[in-house]
Motif scaffolding. Sequence first.
Motif, PDB file in Angstrom:
ATOM      1  N   VAL A   1      61.996  28.503 -32.759  1.00  0.00           N
ATOM      2  CA  VAL A   1      61.405  29.506 -31.879  1.00  0.00           C
ATOM      3  C   VAL A   1      60.595  30.513 -32.693  1.00  0.00           C
ATOM      4  CG1 VAL A   1      61.922  31.397 -30.301  1.00  0.00           C
ATOM      5  CG2 VAL A   1      63.158  29.240 -30.096  1.00  0.00           C
ATOM      6  N   ALA A   2      61.169  30.981 -33.793  1.00  0.00           N
ATOM      7  CA  ALA A   2      60.442  31.929 -34.645  1.00  0.00           C
ATOM      8  C   ALA A   2      59.172  31.295 -35.194  1.00  0.00           C
ATOM      9  CB  ALA A   2      61.350  32.390 -35.785  1.00  0.00           C
ATOM     10  N   ALA A   3      59.249  30.022 -35.582  1.00  0.00           N
ATOM     11  CA  ALA A   3      58.064  29.336 -36.106  1.00  0.00           C
ATOM     12  C   ALA A   3      56.996  29.203 -35.023  1.00  0.00           C
ATOM     13  CB  ALA A   3      58.460  27.961 -36.646  1.00  0.00           C
TER      14      ALA A   3
ATOM     15  N   VAL B   1      46.494  34.844 -26.125  1.00  0.00           N
ATOM     16  CA  VAL B   1      47.722  34.209 -26.618  1.00  0.00           C
ATOM     17  C   VAL B   1      48.168  34.888 -27.901  1.00  0.00           C
ATOM     18  CG1 VAL B   1      48.765  32.046 -27.408  1.00  0.00           C
ATOM     19  CG2 VAL B   1      47.136  32.029 -25.506  1.00  0.00           C
ATOM     20  N   ARG B   2      47.213  35.241 -28.754  1.00  0.00           N
ATOM     21  CA  ARG B   2      47.582  35.948 -29.986  1.00  0.00           C
ATOM     22  C   ARG B   2      48.203  37.309 -29.668  1.00  0.00           C
ATOM     23  NH1 ARG B   2      42.404  34.045 -31.495  1.00  0.00           N
ATOM     24  NH2 ARG B   2      41.507  36.140 -31.738  1.00  0.00           N
ATOM     25  N   LEU B   3      47.694  37.975 -28.635  1.00  0.00           N
ATOM     26  CA  LEU B   3      48.327  39.240 -28.222  1.00  0.00           C
ATOM     27  C   LEU B   3      49.763  39.005 -27.762  1.00  0.00           C
ATOM     28  CD1 LEU B   3      45.456  40.996 -26.235  1.00  0.00           C
ATOM     29  CD2 LEU B   3      46.596  41.897 -28.268  1.00  0.00           C
ATOM     30  N   ALA B   4      49.965  37.972 -26.958  1.00  0.00           N
ATOM     31  CA  ALA B   4      51.320  37.648 -26.501  1.00  0.00           C
ATOM     32  C   ALA B   4      52.215  37.303 -27.683  1.00  0.00           C
ATOM     33  CB  ALA B   4      51.278  36.496 -25.497  1.00  0.00           C
ATOM     34  N   ALA B   5      51.661  36.609 -28.677  1.00  0.00           N
ATOM     35  CA  ALA B   5      52.446  36.270 -29.861  1.00  0.00           C
ATOM     36  C   ALA B   5      52.853  37.529 -30.621  1.00  0.00           C
ATOM     37  CB  ALA B   5      51.637  35.344 -30.760  1.00  0.00           C
ATOM     38  N   ALA B   6      51.933  38.489 -30.734  1.00  0.00           N
ATOM     39  CA  ALA B   6      52.255  39.733 -31.430  1.00  0.00           C
ATOM     40  C   ALA B   6      53.400  40.462 -30.725  1.00  0.00           C
ATOM     41  CB  ALA B   6      51.016  40.624 -31.512  1.00  0.00           C
TER      42      ALA B   6
ATOM     43  N   ALA C   1      58.269  34.250 -22.280  1.00  0.00           N
ATOM     44  CA  ALA C   1      59.559  33.764 -21.784  1.00  0.00           C
ATOM     45  C   ALA C   1      60.567  33.520 -22.895  1.00  0.00           C
ATOM     46  CB  ALA C   1      59.348  32.472 -20.988  1.00  0.00           C
ATOM     47  N   LEU C   2      60.111  33.337 -24.131  1.00  0.00           N
ATOM     48  CA  LEU C   2      61.027  33.015 -25.219  1.00  0.00           C
ATOM     49  C   LEU C   2      62.060  34.117 -25.421  1.00  0.00           C
ATOM     50  CD1 LEU C   2      58.596  31.480 -27.846  1.00  0.00           C
ATOM     51  CD2 LEU C   2      60.519  30.305 -26.750  1.00  0.00           C
ATOM     52  N   PRO C   3      63.311  33.761 -25.721  1.00  0.00           N
ATOM     53  CA  PRO C   3      64.346  34.787 -25.930  1.00  0.00           C
ATOM     54  C   PRO C   3      64.026  35.648 -27.139  1.00  0.00           C
ATOM     55  CG  PRO C   3      65.158  32.616 -26.553  1.00  0.00           C
ATOM     56  CD  PRO C   3      63.849  32.389 -25.879  1.00  0.00           C
ATOM     57  N   ALA C   4      64.555  36.861 -27.154  1.00  0.00           N
ATOM     58  CA  ALA C   4      64.204  37.833 -28.187  1.00  0.00           C
ATOM     59  C   ALA C   4      65.066  37.740 -29.433  1.00  0.00           C
ATOM     60  CB  ALA C   4      64.308  39.243 -27.620  1.00  0.00           C
ATOM     61  N   ASP C   5      66.185  37.002 -29.392  1.00  0.00           N
ATOM     62  CA  ASP C   5      67.108  37.064 -30.521  1.00  0.00           C
ATOM     63  C   ASP C   5      66.595  36.334 -31.757  1.00  0.00           C
ATOM     64  OD1 ASP C   5      67.494  34.379 -29.938  1.00  0.00           O
ATOM     65  OD2 ASP C   5      69.353  34.718 -28.853  1.00  0.00           O
ATOM     66  N   GLY C   6      65.706  35.356 -31.558  1.00  0.00           N
ATOM     67  CA  GLY C   6      65.134  34.676 -32.715  1.00  0.00           C
ATOM     68  C   GLY C   6      66.127  33.842 -33.503  1.00  0.00           C
ATOM     69  N   GLY C   7      67.265  33.493 -32.905  1.00  0.00           N
ATOM     70  CA  GLY C   7      68.270  32.707 -33.612  1.00  0.00           C
ATOM     71  C   GLY C   7      67.823  31.304 -33.945  1.00  0.00           C
ATOM     72  N   ASP C   8      66.950  30.752 -33.149  1.00  0.00           N
ATOM     73  CA  ASP C   8      66.471  29.390 -33.376  1.00  0.00           C
ATOM     74  C   ASP C   8      65.251  29.453 -34.299  1.00  0.00           C
ATOM     75  OD1 ASP C   8      65.347  26.874 -33.254  1.00  0.00           O
ATOM     76  OD2 ASP C   8      65.864  26.577 -31.148  1.00  0.00           O
ATOM     77  N   PRO C   9      65.334  28.854 -35.521  1.00  0.00           N
ATOM     78  CA  PRO C   9      64.172  28.889 -36.429  1.00  0.00           C
ATOM     79  C   PRO C   9      62.915  28.275 -35.822  1.00  0.00           C
ATOM     80  CG  PRO C   9      66.151  28.118 -37.580  1.00  0.00           C
ATOM     81  CD  PRO C   9      66.498  28.181 -36.120  1.00  0.00           C
TER      82      PRO C   9
ATOM     83  N   ARG D   1      59.399  41.761 -30.407  1.00  0.00           N
ATOM     84  CA  ARG D   1      60.743  41.547 -29.854  1.00  0.00           C
ATOM     85  C   ARG D   1      61.661  40.864 -30.860  1.00  0.00           C
ATOM     86  NH1 ARG D   1      57.617  39.805 -25.507  1.00  0.00           N
ATOM     87  NH2 ARG D   1      58.251  37.614 -25.793  1.00  0.00           N
ATOM     88  N   LEU D   2      61.084  40.035 -31.690  1.00  0.00           N
ATOM     89  CA  LEU D   2      61.851  39.328 -32.724  1.00  0.00           C
ATOM     90  C   LEU D   2      62.242  40.263 -33.862  1.00  0.00           C
ATOM     91  CD1 LEU D   2      62.768  36.411 -33.538  1.00  0.00           C
ATOM     92  CD2 LEU D   2      60.589  36.210 -34.744  1.00  0.00           C
ATOM     93  N   GLY D   3      61.564  41.411 -33.945  1.00  0.00           N
ATOM     94  CA  GLY D   3      61.828  42.341 -35.045  1.00  0.00           C
ATOM     95  C   GLY D   3      60.872  42.185 -36.211  1.00  0.00           C
ATOM     96  N   ALA D   4      59.918  41.264 -36.095  1.00  0.00           N
ATOM     97  CA  ALA D   4      58.960  41.028 -37.178  1.00  0.00           C
ATOM     98  C   ALA D   4      57.745  41.931 -36.980  1.00  0.00           C
ATOM     99  CB  ALA D   4      58.573  39.554 -37.212  1.00  0.00           C
TER     100      ALA D   4
END
Length: 509
Positions: free
Chosen positions: A388-390, A403-408, A378-386, A413-416
């Motif tokens: 959220v990225a953390a 959960v690790r798969l979902a994190a990947a 559900a988290l947004p893809a823009d990653g503007g909030d540090p 989506r974040l570009g990482a």
Amino acid sequence: MRRPLPARWAAGHARRPRPPQRSTATMIDDVPTRPHRFAASPARAPLLLLLPLLAAAACGPPPEARRAQRLLAAGRVAEAEQLADRELARFPKQPLLWRVKIQAAFARRDPARAVALYREWVALRGAPDRDALRAMAMSTLWQALRTPSPAIRLRAVQIAERLELEPLADEVMRRMGDDDPAVRAAAAVAVLRAHPDAPRIATDALSSDRAEARAIAVEGIARKVGRRALPDLVPRLRDPDARVRRAAVRAVAPLAPARVLADILRMARRDPAGPVRAEALRAAADRGAPGIVPAAVAALRDPYLGARLAAVAALARRAGAEATARLRPLVSGGDPLVALRAAAALARRDRDPGAVVAAATAALAQPAWPIRAAALNALPADGGDPAVAAARRAASRDPEVRVRLAAARALVRLGARDDARATLAAVLAGDDDDARIEAAIDLARLGDSRGGPALAALAEAASPLTRRRAVRALRYLGEPSDALAGALADEDAEVRVTAAETALELLAD
């Protein structure tokens, strides 16, 4: 009394199964025929499997190669093999000769030898032979249509219909006389516009003793006939089996007049089965049924999670202050998955991701792993909030592999992408085969060279279920692989059929 079938349905097929003799009347008899990919009725089913070879032969093979092909088509398998072997001594890279040998192995029901010959030919040729592989896949499905297992026959019929495999049409028509009601129903649906007995057999299936057959008939008749079949389909909304009622809701709702749509909306409140209630609410929302908002509000208290999520989706589709007012309290309610869906809906309305970030951050602390995985999705893809990225990076170390798969995927989506690859590689090194298949798929999608070999290894796992899932995942490689060819000789029939389906999808032009 049975209404006579219109003469225009008579396609001139010489062999017709004897259908169950039960009275039926159906509107589908009034539907005009149209050309159907299954309309061909060749004289000899095994010959049909040589059609890819015939196409390849147009480039001018030597006369003896053509004669070997004719011998094989006539069922003289040993003579065809002997002639092909002699000619290969003269023309070691002649494609038709190799294809005759491969098909001869299938004619002997020896797929392991067929695959070994295919691999030998590919190594000599230096590239895959798409025509040979297509013929192998078609042979696999033709044999599946004649297997003793009803489940395999059913799957083969449905694959043949979905992929419109003309060479299998005759054998599919034979399955209308199958001993198994579900296979009979699927076959009738597959050739509904191509065989004069198919409408009667399909409508007979609506009153079959087997719920699976009834559900197949409901879905197929609705898809191929449409509104004219409503008189036959609407009664299945009251079927005693939940699977059939659910299929009937999906089939009837897009076509239903107001009175029937109101019945479907009532099912969203009263049906005893949660999946049916959820399906009815979704279907009514798709049609914008009057009374959908009160029904969705009531469904927010449904004990079945799918119905509650369908209620949020129904409210999210409605414009106006009332639907928005109903969504806002859900974000801070005690149902985390509902809160995530409601927050996402409000974020789209308000163009402000704050609500979904807050709901997802709270959900990431939940003990149930499906909630944590849903939060990452559900988290947004823009990653503007540090923060959220953390949170995404922290979730890549979650103790639950899913959960690790979902994190990947969230990191992608974040570009990482490098971080995502590292997380996926760690999952791939684990011992959860289902998660390893998912990680291999994601790596393949990222263009990572580790994805394909991992799927090939999993396609040879000890568990037939793992092999089946891995073989199906090979479609994400984009081209037929050696592992996919090898799976056509798997000892498990489900794996072989899955390999044939996947190969034919990849080989479709």
